[in-house]
Scaffold this active site. Structure first.
Site, PDB file in Angstrom:
ATOM      1  N   ASP A 196       0.847  -1.187   0.000  1.00  0.00           N
ATOM      2  CA  ASP A 196       0.000   0.000   0.000  1.00  0.00           C
ATOM      3  C   ASP A 196       0.884   1.239   0.000  1.00  0.00           C
ATOM      4  O   ASP A 196       2.009   1.212   0.509  1.00  0.00           O
ATOM      5  CB  ASP A 196      -0.898   0.016   1.234  1.00  0.00           C
ATOM      6  CG  ASP A 196      -1.973  -1.049   1.199  1.00  0.00           C
ATOM      7  OD1 ASP A 196      -2.282  -1.557   0.105  1.00  0.00           O
ATOM      8  OD2 ASP A 196      -2.508  -1.373   2.272  1.00  0.00           O
TER       9      ASP A 196
ATOM     10  N   TYR B 248       3.286  -8.659   9.428  1.00  0.00           N
ATOM     11  CA  TYR B 248       3.151  -7.209   9.481  1.00  0.00           C
ATOM     12  C   TYR B 248       3.132  -6.705  10.914  1.00  0.00           C
ATOM     13  O   TYR B 248       2.774  -7.427  11.837  1.00  0.00           O
ATOM     14  CB  TYR B 248       1.822  -6.768   8.846  1.00  0.00           C
ATOM     15  CG  TYR B 248       1.708  -7.023   7.377  1.00  0.00           C
ATOM     16  CD1 TYR B 248       2.136  -6.082   6.455  1.00  0.00           C
ATOM     17  CD2 TYR B 248       1.148  -8.203   6.900  1.00  0.00           C
ATOM     18  CE1 TYR B 248       2.012  -6.317   5.092  1.00  0.00           C
ATOM     19  CE2 TYR B 248       1.021  -8.447   5.545  1.00  0.00           C
ATOM     20  CZ  TYR B 248       1.454  -7.498   4.641  1.00  0.00           C
ATOM     21  OH  TYR B 248       1.334  -7.727   3.303  1.00  0.00           O
TER      22      TYR B 248
ATOM     23  N   ASP C 104      -7.515   3.346   5.140  1.00  0.00           N
ATOM     24  CA  ASP C 104      -6.240   3.799   5.692  1.00  0.00           C
ATOM     25  C   ASP C 104      -6.255   5.316   5.832  1.00  0.00           C
ATOM     26  O   ASP C 104      -7.214   5.987   5.435  1.00  0.00           O
ATOM     27  CB  ASP C 104      -5.053   3.298   4.872  1.00  0.00           C
ATOM     28  CG  ASP C 104      -4.967   3.866   3.469  1.00  0.00           C
ATOM     29  OD1 ASP C 104      -5.594   4.904   3.171  1.00  0.00           O
ATOM     30  OD2 ASP C 104      -4.259   3.269   2.645  1.00  0.00           O
TER      31      ASP C 104
ATOM     32  N   ARG D 205      -5.589  -3.698   5.706  1.00  0.00           N
ATOM     33  CA  ARG D 205      -6.548  -2.592   5.813  1.00  0.00           C
ATOM     34  C   ARG D 205      -7.955  -3.119   6.073  1.00  0.00           C
ATOM     35  O   ARG D 205      -8.713  -2.535   6.849  1.00  0.00           O
ATOM     36  CB  ARG D 205      -6.546  -1.746   4.537  1.00  0.00           C
ATOM     37  CG  ARG D 205      -5.301  -0.900   4.395  1.00  0.00           C
ATOM     38  CD  ARG D 205      -5.350  -0.070   3.136  1.00  0.00           C
ATOM     39  NE  ARG D 205      -5.211  -0.901   1.953  1.00  0.00           N
ATOM     40  CZ  ARG D 205      -5.875  -0.719   0.811  1.00  0.00           C
ATOM     41  NH1 ARG D 205      -6.747   0.258   0.684  1.00  0.00           N
ATOM     42  NH2 ARG D 205      -5.665  -1.521  -0.211  1.00  0.00           N
TER      43      ARG D 205
END
Length: 182
Positions: free
Chosen positions: A11, A39, A53, A145
């Site tokens: 992203d 992550y 986001d 997300r």
């Protein structure tokens, strides 16, 4: 100029590991596709955005003062396991050859394409409400997300990703072994 290719996408606000293959090594990409990822993510509770986001337009704001840390922790930990996920409209998934984010930016409807994903090793690292930071490992194709959005919906206040760092892609590609572009 040598040919280049990479494994997946990150992203725009994300940092971290993105394996890049150069020259003849691009032929190896199919052997590495489908690797799981790890992550570290910080979410902002109380705000829904169109992109899920911090880069997106805020769609709604909800108060978060009533949230208890244990409720947030429970909502984060509930991500573990197999789940059906709806990717965000602003994604690279293609519909009739067009990336979904292009359709979304044009205000056109983006067909929902739910997918099965798996999440494990979820660890809550910090709760400084309305922010929550946690780490996780997940199968290829998981949208973090969307996980953030789902946490916000579970808590009834909305949420979006504030910071996202890919720590690992498979076992070989890690932050510790990564090189910067420089």
């Amino acid at each position: 100029r040598p040919k280049m290719g990479f494994l997946g996408t990150l992203d725009p606000l994300a940092t971290g590991v993105l394996p890049v293959f150069i020259g003849k090594a691009t032929k190896l990409i199919p052997a590495f596709e489908g690797l799981d990822k790890a992550y570290r993510v910080t979410i902002r509770l109380g705000e829904r955005t169109d992109s899920y986001d911090a880069d997106g337009a805020v769609l709604s704001r909800q108060p978060t003062g009533h949230l208890r840390p244990e409720d947030v922790r429970e909502a984060v930990l509930a991500l573990q396991g197999e789940l059906t996920q709806r990717p965000p409209a602003f994604s690279a998934i293609k519909h009739e050859g067009v990336p979904a984010y292009r359709l979304a930016r044009q205000g056109r409807p983006v067909p929902e394409k739910p997918r099965r994903v798996r999440v494990w090793d979820v660890t809550v690292e910090a709760l400084a409400l309305p922010a929550a930071t946690f780490s996780l490992a997940c199968s290829a194709g998981t949208y973090v997300r969307s996980l953030a959005h789902d946490i916000g919906e579970r808590l009834g206040v909305g949420a979006h990703v504030r910071a996202l760092r890919r720590r690992r892609c498979g076992e070989a590609f890690t932050l510790e072994r990564a090189w910067t572009l420089e």
